[in-house]
Scaffold this motif. Structure first.
Motif, PDB file in Angstrom:
ATOM      1  N   ARG A  82     -16.645  68.269  19.474  1.00  0.00           N
ATOM      2  CA  ARG A  82     -17.944  67.730  19.095  1.00  0.00           C
ATOM      3  C   ARG A  82     -18.964  67.904  20.206  1.00  0.00           C
ATOM      4  O   ARG A  82     -20.125  68.216  19.956  1.00  0.00           O
TER       5      ARG A  82
ATOM      6  N   GLY B 134      -4.848  75.451  10.597  1.00  0.00           N
ATOM      7  CA  GLY B 134      -4.755  74.588   9.423  1.00  0.00           C
ATOM      8  C   GLY B 134      -5.224  73.180   9.719  1.00  0.00           C
ATOM      9  O   GLY B 134      -6.067  72.630   9.013  1.00  0.00           O
TER      10      GLY B 134
ATOM     11  N   TYR C 132      -8.715  71.365   8.468  1.00  0.00           N
ATOM     12  CA  TYR C 132      -8.695  70.059   7.812  1.00  0.00           C
ATOM     13  C   TYR C 132      -9.594  69.086   8.564  1.00  0.00           C
ATOM     14  O   TYR C 132     -10.305  68.294   7.972  1.00  0.00           O
ATOM     15  N   MET C 133      -9.563  69.223   9.885  1.00  0.00           N
ATOM     16  CA  MET C 133     -10.274  68.270  10.724  1.00  0.00           C
ATOM     17  C   MET C 133     -11.775  68.529  10.741  1.00  0.00           C
ATOM     18  O   MET C 133     -12.569  67.620  10.544  1.00  0.00           O
ATOM     19  N   ILE C 134     -12.174  69.782  11.005  1.00  0.00           N
ATOM     20  CA  ILE C 134     -13.609  70.027  11.162  1.00  0.00           C
ATOM     21  C   ILE C 134     -14.253  70.504   9.884  1.00  0.00           C
ATOM     22  O   ILE C 134     -15.457  70.374   9.713  1.00  0.00           O
TER      23      ILE C 134
ATOM     24  N   PRO D 175     -23.791  73.178   7.071  1.00  0.00           N
ATOM     25  CA  PRO D 175     -22.441  73.547   6.621  1.00  0.00           C
ATOM     26  C   PRO D 175     -21.471  73.695   7.788  1.00  0.00           C
ATOM     27  O   PRO D 175     -20.266  73.630   7.617  1.00  0.00           O
TER      28      PRO D 175
ATOM     29  N   THR E  14     -21.188  71.714  10.227  1.00  0.00           N
ATOM     30  CA  THR E  14     -20.970  70.449  10.905  1.00  0.00           C
ATOM     31  C   THR E  14     -19.486  70.134  10.987  1.00  0.00           C
ATOM     32  O   THR E  14     -18.744  70.284  10.015  1.00  0.00           O
ATOM     33  N   ILE E  15     -19.088  69.723  12.162  1.00  0.00           N
ATOM     34  CA  ILE E  15     -17.703  69.332  12.351  1.00  0.00           C
ATOM     35  C   ILE E  15     -17.521  67.937  11.771  1.00  0.00           C
ATOM     36  O   ILE E  15     -18.327  67.046  12.024  1.00  0.00           O
ATOM     37  N   ALA E  16     -16.482  67.782  11.022  1.00  0.00           N
ATOM     38  CA  ALA E  16     -16.237  66.489  10.393  1.00  0.00           C
ATOM     39  C   ALA E  16     -16.143  65.398  11.444  1.00  0.00           C
ATOM     40  O   ALA E  16     -15.713  65.637  12.567  1.00  0.00           O
ATOM     41  N   GLY E  17     -16.567  64.207  11.080  1.00  0.00           N
ATOM     42  CA  GLY E  17     -16.493  63.105  12.022  1.00  0.00           C
ATOM     43  C   GLY E  17     -17.687  62.189  11.837  1.00  0.00           C
ATOM     44  O   GLY E  17     -18.461  62.342  10.899  1.00  0.00           O
TER      45      GLY E  17
ATOM     46  N   THR F  62     -14.840  66.595   5.588  1.00  0.00           N
ATOM     47  CA  THR F  62     -14.550  68.001   5.363  1.00  0.00           C
ATOM     48  C   THR F  62     -14.814  68.288   3.888  1.00  0.00           C
ATOM     49  O   THR F  62     -14.397  67.508   3.047  1.00  0.00           O
ATOM     50  N   PRO F  63     -15.471  69.389   3.587  1.00  0.00           N
ATOM     51  CA  PRO F  63     -15.583  69.707   2.171  1.00  0.00           C
ATOM     52  C   PRO F  63     -14.161  69.805   1.612  1.00  0.00           C
ATOM     53  O   PRO F  63     -13.286  70.422   2.225  1.00  0.00           O
TER      54      PRO F  63
ATOM     55  N   TRP G 263     -11.900  72.957   1.960  1.00  0.00           N
ATOM     56  CA  TRP G 263     -11.369  73.377   3.267  1.00  0.00           C
ATOM     57  C   TRP G 263     -10.296  72.422   3.753  1.00  0.00           C
ATOM     58  O   TRP G 263      -9.359  72.827   4.429  1.00  0.00           O
ATOM     59  N   GLY G 264     -10.473  71.159   3.402  1.00  0.00           N
ATOM     60  CA  GLY G 264      -9.413  70.204   3.740  1.00  0.00           C
ATOM     61  C   GLY G 264      -8.107  70.634   3.109  1.00  0.00           C
ATOM     62  O   GLY G 264      -7.076  70.690   3.770  1.00  0.00           O
TER      63      GLY G 264
ATOM     64  N   VAL H 275      -7.337  73.640   2.016  1.00  0.00           N
ATOM     65  CA  VAL H 275      -6.871  74.908   2.591  1.00  0.00           C
ATOM     66  C   VAL H 275      -6.141  74.626   3.897  1.00  0.00           C
ATOM     67  O   VAL H 275      -5.060  75.163   4.159  1.00  0.00           O
ATOM     68  N   GLY H 276      -6.726  73.743   4.725  1.00  0.00           N
ATOM     69  CA  GLY H 276      -6.092  73.384   5.994  1.00  0.00           C
ATOM     70  C   GLY H 276      -4.707  72.806   5.782  1.00  0.00           C
ATOM     71  O   GLY H 276      -3.732  73.241   6.389  1.00  0.00           O
ATOM     72  N   VAL H 277      -4.629  71.847   4.876  1.00  0.00           N
ATOM     73  CA  VAL H 277      -3.328  71.235   4.584  1.00  0.00           C
ATOM     74  C   VAL H 277      -2.376  72.310   4.064  1.00  0.00           C
ATOM     75  O   VAL H 277      -1.206  72.374   4.451  1.00  0.00           O
TER      76      VAL H 277
ATOM     77  N   ILE I 147      -2.330  75.492   4.742  1.00  0.00           N
ATOM     78  CA  ILE I 147      -1.825  76.350   5.817  1.00  0.00           C
ATOM     79  C   ILE I 147      -0.693  75.643   6.557  1.00  0.00           C
ATOM     80  O   ILE I 147       0.360  76.228   6.823  1.00  0.00           O
ATOM     81  N   VAL I 148      -0.913  74.373   6.871  1.00  0.00           N
ATOM     82  CA  VAL I 148       0.116  73.627   7.604  1.00  0.00           C
ATOM     83  C   VAL I 148       1.410  73.569   6.779  1.00  0.00           C
ATOM     84  O   VAL I 148       2.506  73.815   7.291  1.00  0.00           O
TER      85      VAL I 148
END
Ligand SMILES: Nc1ncnc2c1ncn2[C@@H]1O[C@H](COP(=O)(O)OP(=O)(O)O)[C@@H](O)[C@H]1O
Ligand SMILES: [Mg+2]
Lengths: 311, 298, 310
Positions: free
Chosen positions: B44, B137, B141-143, C249, C251-254, C281-282, C285-286, C288-290, C292-293
C-alpha cells in the motif's frame, strides 16, 4: 572352435599406477558354460569382470563379449550381459518389486512382461512373500537372491556373478548355487567369480584360476583333478588285514575304478564315483578283513592349495 | 533417450516420496506465505500514482527486507533447493552399491546424470512455479488488481531465470557428488561454495567499485540477483542514477520510464548467459569425470 | 425646620468646597462628566442628609452573543439617602421571545424577586441578571435587543437599560445517513452511500458545496456527490446527498480513509466527516486468486499421488 566364443580376451591388462591387477589375460568362455573364475582375494577377478562390462577401461589388450567391445559398444554388451556385483546394493526405500521393475524398465521390457517375469522370478528366488517389503529391511542373503532375480529379469545371454556366496550361511550358499545352475540350464553362459573354491567347484563345468593377475590354470574340474593328481574324482582309502594281488585285481575290475595303488596294508582306489559299497564287497569276497575305509573327494581344493601355497 | 526418461521418472518418484521434498516444499511454501504477508504490509505504501505495474509489486515489494523474493531466492531458497536436490545424486548410488547395477543396464552413463538432473529441474520447477503461483494467487485475492500481459511476461521471465539459477546450484552439487565418494563431503563442499559466494556478495558491498563490478559478474548470486531485479522492477532505482545526471545537466525532471520487457531481457542477457555457462561448466566437468571412471561396487 | 435648612446650607457649603478642592486636585475630571456624576453617587454616607434614591449601574451594559445563548449582566444597586435598610422589588423587562432571571451576587443562590438594601453601606450590592431565549426552538433573530432592569420601593425607583446584541451562528453537521462511518467499495465500479448535512446554526446557509479527500490518495479515484451543491439550507434543516465512490481499477484492496466535507461558499461554516472505505477485490479476481491457490495445492497433491510411491 566353430562354436561362438561368448567371452574372449586377448592380453587383457589392467594396471593401477605401478600395480598390475590383471596381467595379459587370455581367456575364452564358450556358450552354455558355467565358468568358475577362481582365485584368492586381490587376484584380479573383479577387475577382469569390470573390464568385460565396460565399467572400467583396460590399460591394454582387448576384451570381447559376443564379439562386442565393451568400451566402444557398451549398450550392445549391456543388453546381453547380466551382472551381480560383489557388494550388491538396491534402493533401500523401494520394495523388492519396485527395484526389479526399475531394471526391467531400463531394459525396455513391456509392463506386462515385466510384471509376469517379476512374479515368476520372485517366486523362484523365494521372495514372493517379501515382494512388497522395502529392500532396506532385507538380510544379506535375501538381497543376494534378489540380485539373482535382478540379473535374470533381463534374460541375459551371459551372467556374471561376483562373489555370490560370500557372507552367506551354508544353506544359503546351496540355495544360491542351485539357482545359478538352474539358470545355466536355460542355455545361459554363467561366469561365477569366487575365492571360495570348495563351495563353487560342484556347480562349475570349467574353471579358470587366477593368481596375481595371471591365469594359472584352466580346464574342466575333472580334467584338472586328473591332470594334477592322476586320478579320478574320488579316492577311497582302505586298510585291509592282508592285501592280496587278487584283491587289487578284483577292485580294479570294478566298473568305474580308474587306478589302485597299494602300500603295505593300505590301498588307494581312485574312481569317478562313490564306489565304497562295491569295494567293500570285493574285499569281503576276497576273504580279506576290512580294517577301515574312508573316502576323499578330490577336487580343486588341492589344486587351489597347491597353486596358492606356491605363491 | 528413452532410458534417460526412465531414470528421470524414477528420480522424480524418489523426490516425490522423500522427506527431503516434503521439507523443501514446506520451506518454500512457508517462505511464499511470509513473502505475501510482507507484501501485504508494504504494497500500500509502495504503490503510488505513478506505479504502472501494481501486480508486479507483489513480487518486488520490500526489496530491502529479508522476506522478499530478492533476498530469499538468491541467497537462501534456490541454493538450498538446488544443493538438496543434487548433493548426493551420484555418490549415494555409489555408496548404496546400486551404481554398478545401474550402469550394467543398457543405458549410457550420461543418461544417469542427465536423468537425475532433469528430474531435479522438474522438481525445482514445480517448487518455483508453485511459490510464484501461490504468491500470485494470494496476491490477486488480496489486492484484486489483475496482472497485465507485460507483467505476466516478466513473471515468466522471473520463473525461468530462477530455474536456471537453481539448476546452477544443482549442477554444482551434482559435480561434487561425482567427485566425492562420501555424501557428507559433497554436501559440505556444496554448502562451502554457497557460503563462499554469499560472503563474496557481502564483501562486494565494501570494496571499491571496480572490484565490486568484477564480483557481480562472477558470483552467481549477484548475477541472478541483478537479473531478477531488472525483471521484477521495470523502473529500478539503478536506472535513476542516469536520470539524476540528466536532471543535473538539463534541469529537467523526468521519472524513469519503465523498461519494456524486451529491453529488460537485453539488459540481463549477460547475466543469463553467464549463469547458463556456469551451469554448463559444472556439467562438463561432471561428465569428464564420470564418463571414464571405474565403477566398482566396493 | 430652621435646623434642617442649616444642615442643608452646611452640606451645600461642604459640597461647594469639595468641588473646588476636586477642581484644584484634578482639573481633567470635568471632561468625564458622566463618570463624575456616577462617582459622586458613591459618596452616600456623607450625603446622608441628601435625597433618598436608588441607582442601578452596570459595568458591562452591552453584551453580544450568538443567537440561542444567554446573556448575563452584573448590575450594581446603590441605595442612598435613607436611614434604614429598605426592600426594593426587582423587575426585568425583556423583548418578546426572551425570558430573564435575577440571581444574587455573582450568581450564587436561587432566583430573587426583591432585594433589601442598606443605605449606610458605602458599596453597592450586585445582582446577576440573565436573559435567555424563552424557547429553545425559537432562536431569536440577530439584532439589538434592550433589556430594562428596574428596582422600586414605593416612590423610589431606579432603572438601567442593558443591551443584548444577538449575532447569528453558522453551523453545519455532516453524518452518514446510516450512522455507520464505514462503507465498502469495489475497485473500478460505482459505490454509493448517503450522507446528510444539517444546518445546526442560527442562520440559513447558502450554496453549500461538498468536497472529498482521500488520505494518501492514489490517483484515479473519483468521489462525486449528488446533488453537488445545496442552494439553501434553512436553520435546523437536514438534506441528504448521495456520494459515489469509484476507486481506480488498480486500487489495492484494503481500507482507505475518505474525508468528506461540506462548506458554504462564504466559508462561514464547515463540517467534515471521515468514512472508512473498504475496497474489496472485484469478486472475479478474488475467485481467480483462490482458484490459482487451489490449483497449486491440487497440482501438488496430484503429483504426490501420481509420482510418490506407496
Ligand atoms: N582403483 C584401484 N587402484 C589401485 N589398485 C586397485 C584398484 N582397484 C583394485 N586394485 C587392486 O587390484 C587388485 C585386484 O583387485 P580385484 O580385481 O578386486 O580382486 P578380486 O580378485 O578379489 O576381485 C587388488 O590387489 C586391488 O588392491
Ligand atoms: Mg573381487
Amino acid at each position: 572352435m566353430s562354436q561362438q566364443a561368448v567371452i574372449e580376451t586377448e592380453k587383457l591388462t589392467k594396471r593401477y599406477h605401478d600395480f598390475v591387477a590383471v596381467d595379459k589375460l587370455n581367456l575364452r568362455i564358450d556358450e552354455g558354460e558355467v565358468f568358475g573364475f577362481l582365485g584368492p582375494n586381490g587376484a584380479g577377478k573383479t577387475t577382469t569382470i569390470l573390464m568385460l562390462l565396460g565399467l572400467t577401461e583396460p590399460t591394454s589388450g582387448t576384451a570381447r563379449v559376443y564379439g562386442y567391445d565393451p568400451i566402444r559398444e557398451p549398450l550392445k554388451v549391456k543388453r546381453i550381459v547380466g551382472y551381480m556385483p560383489e557388494k550388491i546394493g538396491f534402493y533401500d526405500d523401494l520394495t523388492a518389486r519396485e527395484n526389479l521393475d526399475y531394471t526391467a524398465w531400463l531394459n525396455g521390457l513391456s509392463r506386462e512382461e515385466a510384471a509376469r517375469k517379476m512374479s515368476e522370478l520372485l517366486e523362484m528366488v523365494g521372495l514372493a512373500k517379501d515382494a512388497e517389503k522395502k529392500v532396506g529391511k532385507f538380510s544379506h542373503g535375501m538381497k543376494q537372491r534378489l540380485g539373482i532375480a535382478d540379473v535374470m529379469i533381463k534374460d541375459p545371454k551371459v551372467a556374471f556373478f561376483d562373489e555370490p556366496t560370500s557372507g552367506i550361511d551354508p544353506e544359503g550358499v546351496d540355495q544360491i548355487l542351485s539357482l545359478i545352475t538352474d539358470m545355466a540350464r536355460k542355455k545361459m553362459t554363467v561366469v561365477l567369480s569366487s575365492h571360495q573354491l570348495h563351495l563353487v567347484q560342484k556347480v562349475c563345468n570349467r574353471v579358470g584360476i587366477l593368481a596375481k593377475g595371471h591365469l594359472v590354470l584352466e580346464g574342466s574340474v575333472e580334467q584338472l583333478g586328473r591332470e594334477s593328481l592322476g586320478g579320478g574324482k574320488f579316492r577311497i582309502q582302505l586298510q585291509v588285514a592282508d592285501p592280496a594281488t587278487k584283491l587289487i585285481d578284483a577292485i580294479k575290475s570294478i566298473n568305474g575304478v580308474i587306478d589302485v595303488e597299494s602300500s603295505n596294508d593300505l590301498l588307494l582306489v581312485s574312481c569317478n564315483d562313490d564306489l565304497r559299497p562295491q569295494v567293500a564287497r570285493a574285499v569281503v569276497d576276497s576273504g580279506s578283513l576290512l580294517v577301515q575305509m574312508k573316502i576323499e573327494e578330490y577336487g580343486l581344493e588341492e589344486i587351489y592349495l597347491k597353486y596358492f601355497r606356491e605363491s | 533417450m528413452s532410458r534417460l526418461f526412465v531414470v528421470c521418472w524414477k528420480e522424480l518418484a524418489d523426490h516425490f516420496s522423500s522427506w527431503r521434498f516434503i521439507i523443501l516444499s514446506l520451506l518454500v511454501y512457508v517462505a511464499g506465505v511470509m513473502i505475501i504477508r510482507m507484501a501485504a504490509q508494504n504494497i500500500r505504501s509502495e504503490v503510488t500514482d505513478a506505479t504502472q505495474f501494481v501486480f508486479l509489486k507483489l513480487f518486488a515489494s520490500g526489496e530491502t527486507s529479508f522476506l522478499s523474493f530478492q533476498t530469499l531466492f538468491p541467497f537462501f531458497i534456490l541454493p538450498i533447493v538446488g544443493i538438496t536436490l543434487g548433493f548426493d545424486a551420484i555418490n549415494s548410488e555409489r555408496a548404496n552399491g546400486t551404481l554398478s547395477r545401474l550402469l550394467s543396464q543398457p543405458l549410457y552413463r550420461d543418461s544417469v546424470i542427465n536423468g537425475k538432473f532433469l528430474a531435479g529441474i522438474i522438481t525445482l520447477s514445480i517448487l518455483v512455479l508453485g511459490i510464484v503461483a501461490l504468491v500470485a494467487g494470494m496476491g490477486l485475492y488480496m489486492i484484486g488488481v489483475p496482472p497485465m500481459a507485460e507483467e505476466i511476461f516478466r513473471l515468466i521471465g522471473f520463473v525461468f531465470i530462477s530455474i536456471i539459477y537453481g539448476a546452477f546450484w544443482m549442477s554444482l552439487a551434482i559435480l561434487f557428488s561425482v567427485f566425492f565418494r562420501r555424501i557428507a563431503t559433497s554436501a559440505l563442499a556444496s554448502i562451502a561454495m554457497w557460503i563462499f559466494f554469499f560472503l563474496l556478495v557481502i564483501v562486494g558491498a565494501t570494496v571499491p567499485i571496480e572490484q565490486a563490478i568484477l564480483i557481480s559478474r562472477v558470483s552467481p548470486i549477484s548475477l541472478y540477483g541483478g537479473a531478477i531485479q531488472v525483471m521484477l522492477i521495470p523502473n529500478h532505482p539503478a536506472l535513476w542514477a542516469a536520470i539524476q545526471q540528466y536532471r543535473e545537466l538539463t534541469g529537467v525532471l523526468v521519472e524513469p520510464n519503465p523498461l519494456s520487457f524486451s529491453q529488460s531481457l537485453l539488459i540481463i542477457w549477460p547475466q543469463l548467459t553467464s549463469l547458463i555457462a556456469l551451469t554448463a561448466l559444472c556439467f562438463a566437468v561432471s561428465y569428464i569425470r564420470f564418463m571414464r571412471e571405474e565403477i566398482r561396487s566396493t | 425646620m430652621g435646623k434642617f435648612k442649616a444642615v442643608c446650607y452646611v452640606a451645600c457649603l461642604i459640597l461647594f468646597m469639595a468641588l473646588i478642592g476636586g477642581l484644584l486636585a484634578q482639573p481633567a475630571a470635568f471632561a468625564m462628566s458622566k463618570d463624575a456624576v456616577s462617582t459622586s453617587s458613591f459618596v452616600p454616607s456623607q450625603a446622608a442628609s441628601t435625597e433618598e434614591q436608588i441607582k442601578l449601574d452596570s459595568k458591562y451594559p452591552t453584551i453580544s452573543s450568538y443567537a440561542g445563548s444567554s446573556f448575563s449582566y452584573d448590575v450594581d444597586l446603590s441605595y442612598s439617602g435613607g436611614k434604614e435598610p429598605r426592600t426594593f422589588d426587582l423587575g426585568v423587562t425583556v423583548p418578546q421571545g426572551f425570558t430573564a432571571s435575577i440571581a444574587p451576587g455573582y450568581g450564587e443562590g436561587g432566583e430573587i424577586r426583591a432585594i433589601r438594601l442598606d443605605p449606610t453601606k458605602n458599596y453597592p450590592d450586585t445582582i446577576k441578571v440573565t436573559v435567555r431565549p424563552a424557547y429553545a426552538y425559537l432562536v431569536p433573530e440577530p439584532g439589538e435587543y434592550s433589556v430594562t432592569v428596574e428596582a422600586s420601593s414605593g416612590t423610589i425607583k431606579g432603572s438601567i437599560q442593558l443591551k443584548a446584541v444577538v449575532t447569528a451562528q453558522y453551523n453545519l453537521s455532516l453524518d452518514p445517513a446510516t450512522g455507520r462511518f464505514n462503507t465498502d467499495a469495489t475497485a473500478g465500479s460505482d459505490n454509493y452511500f448517503t450522507i446528510k448535512v444539517t444546518n445546526t446554526g442560527t442562520a440559513d446557509l447558502n450554496n453549500i458545496v461538498f468536497s472529498s479527500d482521500i488520505r494518501g490518495m492514489p490517483s484515479g479515484w473519483s468521489v462525486t456527490f449528488k446533488p453537488e451543491k445545496i442552494d439553501l439550507l434553512k436553520i435546523g434543516d437536514t438534506r441528504e446527498a448521495e456520494v459515489n465512490i469509484k476507486p481506480s481499477p488498480k486500487t489495492i484492496a484494503g481500507d482507505y480513509i475518505i474525508s468528506i466535507s461540506a462548506e458554504p461558499d462564504a466559508k462561514i461554516a464547515f463540517a467534515s466527516m471521515e468514512m472508512r472505505t473498504t475496497v474489496l477485490t472485484p469478486t472475479i479476481w478474488g475467485w481467480v486468486g483462490v482458484g490459482i491457490v487451489v490449483l497449486v495445492i491440487m497440482g501438488l497433491a496430484v503429483m504426490f499421488m501420481r509420482l510418490g510411491r506407496r
